[in-house]
Design an enzyme around this catalytic site. Structure first.
Site, PDB file in Angstrom:
ATOM      1  N   LYS A 176      -5.183   2.503   5.370  1.00 32.62           N
ATOM      2  CA  LYS A 176      -3.941   2.407   6.144  1.00 32.62           C
ATOM      3  C   LYS A 176      -4.164   2.637   7.641  1.00 32.62           C
ATOM      4  O   LYS A 176      -3.430   2.108   8.452  1.00 32.62           O
ATOM      5  CB  LYS A 176      -2.889   3.389   5.621  1.00 32.62           C
ATOM      6  CG  LYS A 176      -2.303   2.973   4.287  1.00 32.62           C
ATOM      7  CD  LYS A 176      -0.955   3.645   4.043  1.00 32.62           C
ATOM      8  CE  LYS A 176      -0.361   3.183   2.727  1.00 32.62           C
ATOM      9  NZ  LYS A 176       0.869   3.890   2.370  1.00 32.62           N
ATOM     10  N   LYS A 187      -4.935  -6.231  -3.913  1.00 35.61           N
ATOM     11  CA  LYS A 187      -3.780  -5.662  -4.600  1.00 35.61           C
ATOM     12  C   LYS A 187      -2.497  -6.353  -4.127  1.00 35.61           C
ATOM     13  O   LYS A 187      -2.369  -6.655  -2.947  1.00 35.61           O
ATOM     14  CB  LYS A 187      -3.747  -4.182  -4.204  1.00 35.61           C
ATOM     15  CG  LYS A 187      -2.975  -3.286  -5.068  1.00 35.61           C
ATOM     16  CD  LYS A 187      -3.139  -1.845  -4.611  1.00 35.61           C
ATOM     17  CE  LYS A 187      -2.531  -1.596  -3.245  1.00 35.61           C
ATOM     18  NZ  LYS A 187      -2.337  -0.187  -2.902  1.00 35.61           N
ATOM     19  N   LYS A 233       3.218  -4.764  -0.250  1.00 36.63           N
ATOM     20  CA  LYS A 233       4.316  -5.138   0.647  1.00 36.63           C
ATOM     21  C   LYS A 233       3.780  -5.552   2.008  1.00 36.63           C
ATOM     22  O   LYS A 233       4.467  -6.223   2.763  1.00 36.63           O
ATOM     23  CB  LYS A 233       5.328  -4.013   0.880  1.00 36.63           C
ATOM     24  CG  LYS A 233       5.150  -2.778   0.089  1.00 36.63           C
ATOM     25  CD  LYS A 233       6.246  -1.751   0.356  1.00 36.63           C
ATOM     26  CE  LYS A 233       6.219  -0.733  -0.740  1.00 36.63           C
ATOM     27  NZ  LYS A 233       7.023   0.360  -0.765  1.00 36.63           N
TER      28      LYS A 233
HETATM   29  P1  AMP Z   1       4.328   2.486  -2.884  1.00 32.68           P
HETATM   30  O1  AMP Z   1       5.177   1.315  -2.711  1.00 32.68           O
HETATM   31  O2  AMP Z   1       3.014   2.393  -2.212  1.00 32.68           O
HETATM   32  O3  AMP Z   1       5.086   3.744  -2.626  1.00 32.68           O
HETATM   33  O4  AMP Z   1       3.976   2.496  -4.430  1.00 32.68           O
HETATM   34  C1  AMP Z   1       4.916   2.870  -5.401  1.00 32.68           C
HETATM   35  C2  AMP Z   1       4.306   2.850  -6.780  1.00 32.68           C
HETATM   36  O5  AMP Z   1       3.927   1.523  -7.136  1.00 32.68           O
HETATM   37  C3  AMP Z   1       3.031   3.694  -6.918  1.00 32.68           C
HETATM   38  O6  AMP Z   1       3.029   4.322  -8.192  1.00 32.68           O
HETATM   39  C4  AMP Z   1       1.924   2.680  -6.838  1.00 32.68           C
HETATM   40  O7  AMP Z   1       0.766   3.104  -7.500  1.00 32.68           O
HETATM   41  C5  AMP Z   1       2.556   1.496  -7.535  1.00 32.68           C
HETATM   42  N1  AMP Z   1       1.949   0.238  -7.074  1.00 32.68           N
HETATM   43  C6  AMP Z   1       1.932  -0.241  -5.801  1.00 32.68           C
HETATM   44  N2  AMP Z   1       1.289  -1.430  -5.742  1.00 32.68           N
HETATM   45  C7  AMP Z   1       0.906  -1.712  -7.021  1.00 32.68           C
HETATM   46  C8  AMP Z   1       0.206  -2.811  -7.625  1.00 32.68           C
HETATM   47  N3  AMP Z   1      -0.216  -3.858  -6.914  1.00 32.68           N
HETATM   48  N4  AMP Z   1      -0.021  -2.755  -8.964  1.00 32.68           N
HETATM   49  C9  AMP Z   1       0.416  -1.704  -9.707  1.00 32.68           C
HETATM   50  N5  AMP Z   1       1.077  -0.650  -9.199  1.00 32.68           N
HETATM   51  C10 AMP Z   1       1.324  -0.644  -7.873  1.00 32.68           C
END
Ligand code: AMP
Ligand code: TRP
Length: 344
Positions: free
Chosen positions: A122, A206, A209
């Protein structure tokens, strides 16, 4: 001889997780996190929050942050979380998260944080211009979890390292203050085909967003046409689907689409292959598009209708914050006593 076997935690099981209000949610968040939250609320006492303190580790427009928080709450509800079963709240509304995080900053070691790969990703090339909060982010995450003495943390694969750090902090706190078994060693719940959803444009990245291409991800708010178009345009190879998981594993884009199918259908990848082996993407993609539209379009619709009544979302968040504080406050009071603070 002193016995150094850690005393196991004897308290109740509890689930905790959170998602940052820092942009539209996508299929990875849905399958890696939200679907698991909804399932677990039937099995254990469940706390699910909107990680707004984490979101401001990078700039967030103050005029939008509260609305983004409501949007995540709406996604939780649309994915099936029930405020009567799960405690749903904004992280910033429960002051104990930040209070425990400070104490944990004095428990965690610099060397532990230096190993965190998410910070490296990041902060990119501009480490010295990152906020200090982005660096200490995983310590706040440990506080989020341990302030409720949570034992189970459903997350995507990318959070595994943060959970290891949480376990290290719990262990060191218990050791340093002579209170074995005070904090649990929380277990990450990562397994399942949805744990790591990859970009639809690049099977080695991955789904995220922050990817500049909107075709790389399916957003929870995409309508049926957009979902189907993104599946149709997903990158693939020209081969038919293979018979075995080993062969599939060597083909990242195919593997990802089969994984998405499996996660959406509540089946294993092997079961999906048993049905589609030998068939080309001309057959598989339309089936996946139909399934994705079937499962996701109603979630987007529910989100939109929930967001039409922000007062109801605010009521749920406020009640959740009150309930969460009732659990968090006694933990922080005990910790302050253990640390030896005046008046504690
Ligand atoms: P975040 O949006 O980074 O706060 O992520 C929220 C949740 O979504 C966390 O548990 C992440 O591990 C999960 N997550 C984010 N991106 C992915 C992805 N590409 N595949 C699976 N889980 C994800
Ligand atoms: N770091 C998590 C993410 O980016 C969000 C998060 C913050 C979290 N605190 C948490 C997840 C505590 C689980 C438990 O996805």
């Amino acid at each position: 001889m002193t016995d150094h076997t850690p005393v196991p935690y004897a308290g109740p099981t509890r689930v905790l997780s959170g998602v940052q209000p820092s942009g539209a949610l996508h299929l990875g968040n849905y399958l890696g996190a939200l679907v698991k939250f909804a399932r677990l609320q039937h099995e254990m006492d469940t706390f699910i929050f909107v990680a707004d303190l984490h979101a401001i580790t990078v700039w967030q427009d103050p005029a939008l942050l509260a609305q983004q928080t409501r949007e995540i709450a709406a996604a939780y509800l649309a994915a099936g979380l029930d405020p009567a079963k799960a405690t749903i709240f904004p992280q910033s509304a429960v002051r104990e998260h930040a209070e425990l995080a400070w104490i944990f900053q004095c428990v965690a070691r610099l060397g532990w944080l230096d190993r965190m790969t998410q910070f490296k990703e990041k902060s990119g090339k501009h480490k010295e211009r990152s906020s200090v909060g982005l660096y200490t982010y995983p310590v706040l995450q440990a506080a989020d979890i341990l302030v409720y003495k949570a034992t189970h943390v459903p997350v995507g694969e990318d959070q595994k390292q943060h959970l290891e750090l949480t376990r290290d902090i719990a262990g060191k706190f218990n050791h340093d203050f002579g209170v074995q078994g005070f904090f649990p060693q929380p277990e990450p719940l990562i397994q399942g085909p949805g744990a790591r959803i990859m970009s639809l444009r690049d099977g080695s990245a991955k789904m995220s967003k922050s990817d500049p291409s909107d075709y790389s991800r399916i957003n929870l708010t995409d309508d049926a046409d957009a979902i189907a178009a993104k599946v149709r345009k997903a990158r693939t190879d020209p081969e038919p689907l293979p018979e075995t998981l080993e062969e599939l594993g060597a083909r990242p884009e195919a593997d990802n689409l089969v994984g998405i199918f499996a996660a959406l259908a509540g089946r294993t990848k092997a079961e999906v292959l048993a049905e589609y082996a030998g068939k080309g993407f001309g057959t598989f993609k339309p089936a996946l598009a139909d399934l994705a539209v079937d499962k996701l379009a109603p979630v987007g619709e529910r989100m939109r209708s929930l967001l039409a009544d922000p007062a109801e979302i605010d009521r749920i968040l406020k009640a959740g914050a009150e309930r969460a504080s009732e659990v968090a406050a006694p933990t922080v009071a005990e910790v302050k006593k253990l640390v030896g603070f005046w008046g504690a």
